[in-house]
Write a protein that holds these residues in place. Sequence first.
Motif, PDB file in Angstrom:
ATOM      1  N   TRP A 136     -58.113  18.795 155.610  1.00  0.00           N
ATOM      2  CA  TRP A 136     -56.959  19.622 155.212  1.00  0.00           C
ATOM      3  C   TRP A 136     -57.301  20.461 153.991  1.00  0.00           C
ATOM      4  N   LEU A 184     -57.173  25.773 161.574  1.00  0.00           N
ATOM      5  CA  LEU A 184     -56.944  24.515 162.295  1.00  0.00           C
ATOM      6  C   LEU A 184     -57.811  24.480 163.559  1.00  0.00           C
ATOM      7  N   PRO A 234     -48.176  22.951 160.450  1.00  0.00           N
ATOM      8  CA  PRO A 234     -49.407  23.517 159.886  1.00  0.00           C
ATOM      9  C   PRO A 234     -49.476  25.039 160.022  1.00  0.00           C
ATOM     10  N   LEU A 261     -51.282  23.482 153.261  1.00  0.00           N
ATOM     11  CA  LEU A 261     -52.121  22.696 154.182  1.00  0.00           C
ATOM     12  C   LEU A 261     -52.840  21.555 153.471  1.00  0.00           C
ATOM     13  N   THR A 291     -51.216  18.161 153.442  1.00  0.00           N
ATOM     14  CA  THR A 291     -50.800  17.585 154.719  1.00  0.00           C
ATOM     15  C   THR A 291     -51.071  16.081 154.771  1.00  0.00           C
TER      16      THR A 291
END
Length: 515
Positions: free
Chosen positions: A412, A441, A476, A483, A486
């Motif tokens: 992350w 991601l 996200p 982020l 997270t």
Amino acid sequence: MTRKGVIHWVGDEADAPKADRIIDMQGATIVPGLTDAHVHLFAIANERQQISLNGPDVRCLADVLNRISDPARRSPSSQWIRAVGFDENNLAEHRYPTRDEIDAVAPDRPVIIRRFCGHTAILNSAALKLLGIDEGVSDPPSGSFGRDGRGRLDGSARESAAEAIFRAIPPIDPAAMVASLRGTIEDSIRMGLTAAVEAAVGFTSGFDDESAVWDLLRQDASFSPVRLGFMYQLDPKEAATRGLVPRRDPDWQGMTLKFFADGIVGARTAAVSKPFADTGTTGFFMRDEDDLERVIVEAHLDGWQTATHCVGDRASACVISAFEKAERALSGQKPRHRIEHYFVPPEGGLARMKALEALIVTQPSFLARMRRSILGAFGPNADKMYPARSVFDAGVTYVGSSDAPTGHVSPWAGMANAVDRGASLGSPIGPDEALTRRQALGSYIHGGAFAMKQEGWRGALAPGMAADFIAVDRDPFGASTDLAKTEVLMTVLRGVVRHDTLSAGQTAAMEAEVH
Ligand SMILES: [Zn+2]
């Protein structure tokens, strides 16, 4: 819904087929499990076995000595006391502890302190004695032993002298290493990883020692790790001698040989064509260019994927040429050869990489961790370093990874830096190279699976794909989502809940319902 480790059905709750067991995900966002395509799990596990000397509560020499005296008092065994992360810059005294000071807190057990740079060792008298280093020792070429005002050894050793010491000390007990690897992998699962590529076996304490530890872990029927891929730090002939051949395997894959083309930015040893802004030097190759090309072509002919550490543009250009030569020698294999880092992009490199279908495996957390180095080494050209957006735009597969323990271990943190380009510490480095959240991601989901040649069966939430997925505490893709912060609420691996803070306690095999 999952069945036998595979996603069986995805859709609206109202249409869901009957399940034996239902888990309410409480509205959490679910995405496929993440892959760390370049991580040194063994090195992390190795460090976990040692005393850490970096941290805000190590402020003076007494703090350092206290940390060493603790295990010395607790167990009077003859085992080595190993400490890592020492940095005198953080201490009030701004100096190393002396051999006598360490002797005072650990008179009987051998002690070795590794400076954070990895180029300096500090030993006590018991360690010097065990290693056979006495007052008569002379300095090796490109290395030295520290001495006090009277010419007596002070316990410190630098460069090649330190390297020889690190190689000479006994490896950590394999059973302890297996336990430490299990802990390291459990931590990965908590961060949302369901796959990882070890880069590389042989990097920390030699191929055969490390390989033996991994074999022990594999035999441990009580533990099921993330889906593992291994890079072997071996030349093709050394791999053949050990009977190794490229092997695709959903759980324990070994299809990659790892090579090092050049050095690093921090030490200004990366092979660059334009001199570093601050030192005016241009780095160097770790091995002869022709030799590097030869092993890459040989590995290709033997069916291996290759992964080569390339930081400078001269290194990447040389390795791309080797890929091209390999492709001419045997085409159509689609080996997905990898360049690790791709820090300083060579002119025209991306077009050649695309034609080769080669991959760039990169570590966005370096943008934050190495910020000072990047700005110092490249000055006004810093914005061109560590390309990301232009890699996507060129149609080359961009793969996110940590390179922990050098980079930040959290995927992350890596994704956040791919999006913000290190902006949390000042102005972003190369803002035009920022990725979208979806790209960042994706580089840890599809990118990682693609690097392992596993995208056909994992990395998507669709029927028939592996039931490897995670639930996270935020969206996200949200424009204002942080982020880096997270939290992974649940990790499901092979259809089994392996980490769960959503509904504490559910750890048995399950049939999950996917919202
Ligand atoms: Zn690495």
